[in-house]
Design an enzyme around this catalytic site. Structure first.
Site: not given
Ligand code: F6P
Length: 504
Positions: A200, A474, A334, A365, A248-249, A194
């Site tokens: 990452e 972060k 979240e 199990h 995002g979620r 987003k």
């Molecule tokens: O770490 C939380 C977050 O901001 C989430 O809410 C989001 O889905 C994810 O990181 C990834 O963010 P982005 O889509 O901006 O890379």
């Protein structure tokens, strides 16, 4: 005591009244309970008859829902009002899949989303017509968990047109393992973020771009398309937008679902959206007492605030839904992991429990011992499918008999003179049955959870659509990266000692 606190105290008084009443006794004393506490909505059937409330307590929950104006809250959500108050934004995920509001913001969102979906369909068709066999999807959190879940749940036993692989973790082993078996000449990539500022995704994106030998077969999805295009030199026609009014979620219904459309086909992606839209109509229009989103959300409030249960399990009796717990952990925790109300005051009751789970029968199990005989009570959602799609009918019967057995045993327990062999029972669960696992039923199921989360947030008076809690970690990680590389010193003595241990 505030007005909101009094609502929860009334629930607690009902819980105290019912403290010695077992689930079997509730069923005996309320013969209408089995039908009265069950709902069928499209492809979903859900029974709440094994929850530890009686009719009177349920009426108190409904009264709380009315007091919080849940119907009005749904209207504000669907109309695109700024329900995400801390960021001054709407949360219009419902407009991505349907057109249930006449409000200008919602209509405009729906129109824009439909246009982008058409563009997405053309990109899918282009890819289907070239010699690419594998797709690598790079993203994390909401830009990964939803697409990963749906692509895995709805893929057939054999790969479809594409094999879709997901890379999320910043651990280089994740990218290495995903890429090693693939041929860069037959692979395309989708970078989803987003913000396009996520560490990452930027690091993994660079790995995948270099492995592909350039950005010629990279597609991107972002609410910041210019940044996405610039970061990896991606042609603008291969960058699909999303918007700040989609969390995002809550975003798998947008172009973030591109890996889903590639994994299962664009038409079936449309069916997923239609299933969610069908549930949206129910959530918006059904009266509170027969509204499945309200029922599920208020039941969660009961378990958390009346019974004081701090953990919740989601147990999927369908192997294809094995990733559902991970997806729900982000959606629920979240969204509801908050401790202050919209105006910043401490919330009057405990909020989100810890969500976790796994796929039955495997988990029977592993951790079911604790569910049956541990000192803590863990309410659970059991999810099964009426019809299986594999050829092994005998296994499906066995799977379903296990689902039924576990919910019954957890609820009713079994007495014994030997305390080691006694089962206390009284462990509540909701059973949700999908008619079959299809795009439509999965869309409805995920929409049910989204709206249940919203119901809980409204009852608690918190914002389900921000996530400031993830920012601090972060920021500290960014500060510590130079320390780890020997370019600065960590101030915290424990961190400094750990960095020394790491040999830096
Ligand atoms: O770490 C939380 C977050 O901001 C989430 O809410 C989001 O889905 C994810 O990181 C990834 O963010 P982005 O889509 O901006 O890379």
């Amino acid at each position: 005591m505030t007005a909101s606190a009094s609502g929860f105290e009334l629930l607690q008084s009902h819980a105290a009244r019912l403290a010695r009443t077992g689930i079997a006794e509730l069923l005996e004393s309320e013969p209408e309970r089995v039908d009265g506490h069950a709902l069928q909505v499209g492809p979903l059937y859900a029974t709440f008859a094994r929850q530890r409330y009686d009719r009177q307590a349920w009426d108190a929950l409904l009264a709380l829902g009315r007091d919080r104006d849940l119907a009005g809250a749904f209207r504000r959500l669907f109309d695109g009002q700024a329900v995400n108050v801390t960021e001054g934004r709407a949360a219009l995920h419902t407009a991505l899949r349907g057109d249930l509001s006449q409000a200008a913001a919602a209509r405009e969102a729906h129109r824009t989303a439909s246009e982008v979906r058409q563009r997405m369909g053309r990109l899918v068709a282009d890819l289907e017509n070239c010699d690419v066999t594998d797709i690598v999807s790079v993203g994390i959190g909401g830009s990964d968990l939803g697409p990963r879940l749906v692509a895995d749940a709805l893929r057939g036993p054999l790969p479809g047109r594409f094999r879709v692989h997901f890379v999320s973790n910043v651990d280089g082993a994740a990218a290495q393992r995903a890429l090693a078996p693939l041929d860069p000449a037959r692979t395309a990539a989708v970078f989803i973020s987003k913000t396009f500022g996520t560490q990452e995704t930027l690091l993994n994106g660079a790995i995948v771009r270099d492995w592909l030998g350039g950005s010629g077969r990279i597609y991107a999805v972002s609410a910041n398309p210019e940044r996405a295009a610039a970061a990896f030199d991606i042609a603008p026609e291969r960058v699909l937008p999303m918007w700040d009014w989609v969390g995002g979620r809550y975003s798998l219904w947008s172009a973030v679902g591109l890996p889903i459309a590639l994994a299962i086909g664009f038409d079936r992606f449309g069916e997923l959206l239609a299933g969610a839209a069908e549930f949206d109509r129910h959530a918006l229009e059904a009266p509170l007492e027969s509204n499945l989103a309200v029922r599920h959300g208020l039941t969660a409030v009961w378990n958390r605030n009346a019974l004081g249960l701090a953990s919740h399990a989601v147990l999927t009796y369908d192997q294809r839904l094995a990733l559902l717990p991970a997806y729900l952990q982000q959606l629920v925790m979240e969204s509801l992991g908050k401790r202050v109300t919209l105006d910043g005051a401490p919330v009057a009751a405990d909020t989100v429990p810890v969500w976790w789970g796994g796929a039955g029968t495997d988990v029977q199990h592993s951790f079911f011992q604790a569910l049956h005989q541990g000192t803590g009570i863990v309410p659970a959602d059991f999810i099964g499918t009426v019809r299986n799609d594999d050829p092994y009918a005998e296994n499906h019967d066995a799977l379903l008999s296990n689902l039924l057995a576990q919910t019954e045993a957890l609820a009713n327990g079994q007495a014994s003179d030997d305390p080691h062999r006694a089962y206390p029972g009284g462990r509540p669960s909701t059973t949700v049955l999908l008619d079959a696992l299809t795009p439509r039923s999965l869309g409805a199921l995920l929409a049910m959870y989204e709206h249940s989360v919203y119901v809980q947030s409204v009852v608690w008076g918190i914002n389900a659509f921000d996530q400031f809690g993830v920012e601090l970690g972060k920021q500290v990680a960014n500060r510590l990266l130079p320390a780890l590389r020997g370019q600065s010193r960590a101030e915290d003595p424990v961190t400094a000692a750990l960095i020394a241990r790491l040999g830096r």
